[in-house]
Design a protein around this motif. Structure first.
Motif, PDB file in Angstrom:
ATOM      1  N   ILE A  94     109.098 -37.815  50.847  1.00 46.43           N
ATOM      2  CA  ILE A  94     109.041 -38.585  52.093  1.00 46.43           C
ATOM      3  C   ILE A  94     107.594 -38.729  52.558  1.00 46.43           C
ATOM      4  CG2 ILE A  94     109.657 -38.539  54.544  1.00 46.43           C
ATOM      5  CD1 ILE A  94     112.315 -37.269  53.770  1.00 46.43           C
ATOM      6  N   ALA A  95     106.835 -37.624  52.519  1.00 44.00           N
ATOM      7  CA  ALA A  95     105.426 -37.678  52.943  1.00 44.00           C
ATOM      8  C   ALA A  95     104.616 -38.572  52.016  1.00 44.00           C
ATOM      9  CB  ALA A  95     104.852 -36.263  52.972  1.00 44.00           C
ATOM     10  N   ARG A  96     104.910 -38.569  50.751  1.00 44.53           N
ATOM     11  CA  ARG A  96     104.166 -39.411  49.791  1.00 44.53           C
ATOM     12  C   ARG A  96     104.446 -40.886  50.038  1.00 44.53           C
ATOM     13  NH1 ARG A  96     104.852 -41.819  44.819  1.00 44.53           N
ATOM     14  NH2 ARG A  96     103.037 -41.693  43.403  1.00 44.53           N
ATOM     15  N   ASN A  97     105.735 -41.217  50.293  1.00 45.18           N
ATOM     16  CA  ASN A  97     106.063 -42.626  50.550  1.00 45.18           C
ATOM     17  C   ASN A  97     105.424 -43.130  51.845  1.00 45.18           C
ATOM     18  OD1 ASN A  97     107.561 -42.887  48.250  1.00 45.18           O
ATOM     19  ND2 ASN A  97     109.554 -42.629  49.239  1.00 45.18           N
ATOM     20  N   CYS A 113     105.196 -38.752  58.964  1.00 41.87           N
ATOM     21  CA  CYS A 113     106.619 -38.450  59.218  1.00 41.87           C
ATOM     22  C   CYS A 113     106.776 -37.023  59.711  1.00 41.87           C
ATOM     23  CB  CYS A 113     107.445 -38.662  57.949  1.00 41.87           C
ATOM     24  SG  CYS A 113     107.668 -40.396  57.479  1.00 41.87           S
ATOM     25  N   VAL A 114     106.052 -36.100  59.077  1.00 38.47           N
ATOM     26  CA  VAL A 114     106.079 -34.692  59.474  1.00 38.47           C
ATOM     27  C   VAL A 114     104.632 -34.251  59.649  1.00 38.47           C
ATOM     28  CG1 VAL A 114     106.821 -32.352  58.921  1.00 38.47           C
ATOM     29  CG2 VAL A 114     108.209 -34.305  58.175  1.00 38.47           C
ATOM     30  N   ILE A 115     104.316 -33.772  60.813  1.00 32.37           N
ATOM     31  CA  ILE A 115     102.947 -33.336  61.106  1.00 32.37           C
ATOM     32  C   ILE A 115     102.594 -32.132  60.247  1.00 32.37           C
ATOM     33  CG2 ILE A 115     101.415 -32.471  62.912  1.00 32.37           C
ATOM     34  CD1 ILE A 115     103.137 -33.942  64.939  1.00 32.37           C
ATOM     35  N   LEU A 144     109.015 -41.337  63.654  1.00 34.89           N
ATOM     36  CA  LEU A 144     108.597 -42.536  62.937  1.00 34.89           C
ATOM     37  C   LEU A 144     109.507 -42.860  61.762  1.00 34.89           C
ATOM     38  CD1 LEU A 144     106.453 -44.766  62.558  1.00 34.89           C
ATOM     39  CD2 LEU A 144     105.177 -43.161  61.116  1.00 34.89           C
ATOM     40  N   CYS A 145     110.066 -41.839  61.093  1.00 36.77           N
ATOM     41  CA  CYS A 145     110.841 -42.038  59.864  1.00 36.77           C
ATOM     42  C   CYS A 145     112.305 -41.689  60.107  1.00 36.77           C
ATOM     43  CB  CYS A 145     110.278 -41.195  58.727  1.00 36.77           C
ATOM     44  SG  CYS A 145     108.503 -41.483  58.413  1.00 36.77           S
ATOM     45  N   PRO A 146     113.209 -42.673  60.208  1.00 38.57           N
ATOM     46  CA  PRO A 146     114.637 -42.376  60.399  1.00 38.57           C
ATOM     47  C   PRO A 146     115.245 -41.590  59.221  1.00 38.57           C
ATOM     48  CG  PRO A 146     114.165 -44.665  60.943  1.00 38.57           C
ATOM     49  CD  PRO A 146     112.930 -44.115  60.275  1.00 38.57           C
ATOM     50  N   GLY A 147     114.750 -41.844  58.001  1.00 38.68           N
ATOM     51  CA  GLY A 147     115.265 -41.111  56.853  1.00 38.68           C
ATOM     52  C   GLY A 147     114.974 -39.627  56.936  1.00 38.68           C
ATOM     53  N   ALA A 148     113.843 -39.261  57.500  1.00 29.65           N
ATOM     54  CA  ALA A 148     113.494 -37.848  57.659  1.00 29.65           C
ATOM     55  C   ALA A 148     114.433 -37.161  58.635  1.00 29.65           C
ATOM     56  CB  ALA A 148     112.050 -37.716  58.125  1.00 29.65           C
ATOM     57  N   VAL A 149     114.871 -37.890  59.657  1.00 24.58           N
ATOM     58  CA  VAL A 149     115.830 -37.310  60.602  1.00 24.58           C
ATOM     59  C   VAL A 149     117.157 -37.007  59.898  1.00 24.58           C
ATOM     60  CG1 VAL A 149     117.100 -37.721  62.752  1.00 24.58           C
ATOM     61  CG2 VAL A 149     114.739 -38.509  62.528  1.00 24.58           C
ATOM     62  N   ALA A 150     117.581 -37.921  59.034  1.00 27.53           N
ATOM     63  CA  ALA A 150     118.819 -37.689  58.279  1.00 27.53           C
ATOM     64  C   ALA A 150     118.686 -36.486  57.345  1.00 27.53           C
ATOM     65  CB  ALA A 150     119.184 -38.946  57.490  1.00 27.53           C
TER      66      ALA A 150
END
Length: 384
Positions: A94-97, A113-115, A144-150
């Motif tokens: 996720i961080a790479r994308n 997405c993640v600090i 910022l990233c809805p996928g990270a929340v999932a």
């Protein structure tokens, strides 16, 4: 009578004169018996179809509960570590994308997405903090990233499932009923002697805890190889052996050590045995005690076995219960497996059929220490 004492004495003093031979004999006995003294079954299965092995995974809960502790601890560590690492890879992806990694040189105004997830190590640490709900405050999720929340939701649910399953397995293994059975012990030997006008095979059983075993029942199975008239050989043919005590055989009041006995009459498989032929027989007496633990309400079964070399003819157990001057009952477990010789007919047939062979004490073994505090051993005592 002298012949009886000589046979028993030769058996019990073998270890003092030849310890190596006694050790090898003991190992051979342990391999040939079906049930060990501590209740484990000495049996193995072979030629099982390969497809049947998947049945163990279908019943995975029982499989996990029954495997050894070393494998439980291994799966415990592996399940958590592997889940942390897998989700750590997902967070790294996720961080790479999103272009959050250090080697991607994000601009100063870049919102990740993640600090503070800037590499694989920090992604693994964030995965561990998320699943264990540590929350140090250094790494945090941004909207910022809805996928990270999932992914956070999925990882939290997976971590909860792993926690529930592994904790359940460990708690179940700790509270297994067979652990309660460890505090119930049988005498090392069984004895054959007269009791209340009958020739009886007796064993002693004790509950080491003060909590009772509710609804305790005891019974036995005699295992031996028999041959039918048609020429068929039956291995491990099972014969029921009934045990009882003076108050009956059902619902024992298991508050103190009990001496249980089997009456050797014409219907008993021990009727054809004698003192000089007993140790030449090939059989195994398996004794079961079923009951429910008072403290946990868990049903458990205790097992032990006796082979011919562990049955003493012409002996009786020493009393172990005394009463102090203050009126309290005391159990001396130092005498639990000690026996003394008593006058006994050399065979069951002689006891029942030949006049003059009914050698028995009217009231059994006296307990001279019942009204005193200390128990003293009589001079002629044999320890099992």
């Amino acid at each position: 009578m002298s012949r009886t004492l000589r046979v028993q004495s030769d058996f019990f003093h073998t270890g003092n004169t030849c310890p190596r031979r006694d050790y090898l004999t003991e190992r051979r006995i342990q391999k040939t018996r079906l049930v060990t003294k501590d209740g484990r079954c000495n049996i193995e299965y072979g030629n099982i179809e390969y497809s049947k092995h998947w049945s163990y995974m279908a019943d995975f809960w029982t499989t996990f509960v029954e495997i050894r502790w070393r494998f439980v601890l291994f799966f415990f560590i592996a399940s958590f570590t592997l889940s942390w690492f897998i989700f750590g890879l997902i967070w790294y992806w996720i961080a790479r994308n999103n272009g959050d990694l250090t080697w991607q040189s994000p601009p100063d105004n870049h919102i990740p997405c993640v600090i503070n997830v800037v590499g694989l190590t920090t992604a693994f640490l964030y995965s561990l903090e998320t699943q264990t709900t540590i929350g140090y405050g250094v790494r945090a999720l941004t909207p910022l990233c809805p996928g990270a929340v999932a992914v956070v939701i999925i990882q939290s649910l997976v971590g909860a499932l792993i926690n529930c399953f592994m904790c359940g397995v460990i708690l179940t293994k700790i509270s297994l009923p067979k652990k309660r059975a460890k505090t119930i012990t049988f005498s090392d030997m069984a004895v054959i002697s007269p009791k209340n006008g009958a020739l009886c095979l007796s064993i002693r059983v004790a509950n080491m805890r003060k909590s009772l075993m509710i609804g305790s029942q005891i019974y036995g199975k005699l295992l031996r190889t028999t041959h039918t008239p048609g020429g068929e050989t039956i291995i491990m043919d099972q014969i029921n052996i009934d045990f009882e005590m003076d108050a009956g055989k059902d619902n024992l009041f298991f508050v103190c050590p009990l001496t249980l006995y089997h009456t050797i009459n014409k219907s008993s498989p021990f009727f054809e045995m004698a003192v000089d032929t007993l140790h030449n027989k090939e059989f195994e007496l398996v004794v079961f005690l079923d009951g429910t633990a008072e403290s946990t309400s868990a049903a458990c079964q205790v097992r032990t076995s006796f082979i011919p070399q562990e049955i003493m003819w012409g002996y009786n157990f020493l009393p172990i219960i005394t009463k102090s001057k203050e009126g309290k009952y005391r159990v001396d477990f130092s005498n639990f497996s000690k026996v003394v010789p008593v006058a006994t007919a050399h065979c069951a047939y002689c006891f029942h059929s030949i006049k003059g062979h009914h050698h028995f004490s009217k009231h059994g073994q006296d307990n001279p220490g019942f009204e005193v505090i200390d128990i003293t051993d009589p001079p002629s005592v044999t320890k099992m």
